[in-house]
Enzyme design. Sequence first.
Site, PDB file in Angstrom:
ATOM      1  CB  SER A 128      -0.962   0.061   1.106  1.00  0.00           C
ATOM      2  OG  SER A 128      -2.139   0.979   1.105  1.00  0.00           O
ATOM      3  CG  ASP A 282      -6.099  -2.737  -4.416  1.00  0.00           C
ATOM      4  OD1 ASP A 282      -6.838  -1.692  -3.999  1.00  0.00           O
ATOM      5  OD2 ASP A 282      -4.964  -2.840  -3.862  1.00  0.00           O
ATOM      6  CG  HIS A 311      -5.554  -2.232  -0.379  1.00  0.00           C
ATOM      7  ND1 HIS A 311      -4.654  -2.108  -1.292  1.00  0.00           N
ATOM      8  CD2 HIS A 311      -5.313  -1.703   0.601  1.00  0.00           C
ATOM      9  CE1 HIS A 311      -3.654  -1.289  -0.931  1.00  0.00           C
ATOM     10  NE2 HIS A 311      -4.097  -1.131   0.514  1.00  0.00           N
TER      11      HIS A 311
END
Length: 336
Positions: A128, A282, A311
């Site tokens: 991330s 995602d 995600h």
Amino acid sequence: MDYEIFDLGDVPLQRGATLRNARLAYKTYGKLDADKGNVIVYPTWYSGQHYDNEWLIGPGMALDPEKYFIIVPNMLGNGLSSSPSNTPEPYNLSRFPDITLYDNVRLQHRLVTEKFGIERIALVTGWSMGAQQTNQWGCLYPDMVQRIAPFCGSAKTAPHNIVFLEGVKAALTADAAWNGGWYSTPPSKGLRAVGRVYAGWGLSQPFYMQELWRELGFSSLEDFLVGFWEGFFLQKDANNLLAMLWSWQHGDISDNPVFKGDFKKALGAIKARAIVMPAERDLYFPVADNEWEVSHMPNAECRPIPGVWGHFAGGGSSPVDTRFIDTALKELLATP
């Protein structure tokens, strides 16, 4: 305290302020080889702290402390490194200065070189916002970084991603207790609302259809929303979340004095062997964005993580996805 502090002194930031008595919190795992060639840098993610990265570190894994010296630097704003919650007046709370990827990685580079005398890094990896920092490492220090593996992230925050984060920000700041950032008690309604907003983005539609929250020990959808998502954000400081959110929204590895906004030039500067791993489902770091980035990187491949965890395929909750990431890291580290 299971981490150490690197004192950086007074740091002029990219956006004009000076972060005085700046502090970078970090934790190391394993021992540094005599030739200092076994280094892995593994930055933290949005709201995460070093211990939140430990799911990918362990004996027999790619990030094996018996083989590698793993440095986990805590991102500025995360509550351990210099942050709104721990910076003295006048730059405390909502006056905390704007921090960029460039600021974060430049200070991490100081830690690696000044504290440890390291000249080359075997691998930089991260999830991330950690992936965003990974890409920034790759282009800023191409002769130092040998391999990178950003997963579930991007080299530049996309407009749709910015819109998602506007929803997070609006939910938090709508709580009257937020008080423009000068709260005396945590804006818990806003933090709970952030959890509800995030729940729809962090995981995919099939994840919810298949009720995979049951695998995490929750008995109903509402139990998951309250027990996992609201509980997750209630532990966080609101100003810290907003500071890191600003860094994320302005994430762009080319937005600095080195590349002057030339995104293709920044991607092209990443000489490291790279495996870029987006998650197939995602919702805010889509595969297509990473495919485009990889097409402008000289030594990279895009390897999507299959499955429905969205995600959070990169968050350590899905054993199958963790094995996929770990396998790719082992393969990457085995390449000369």
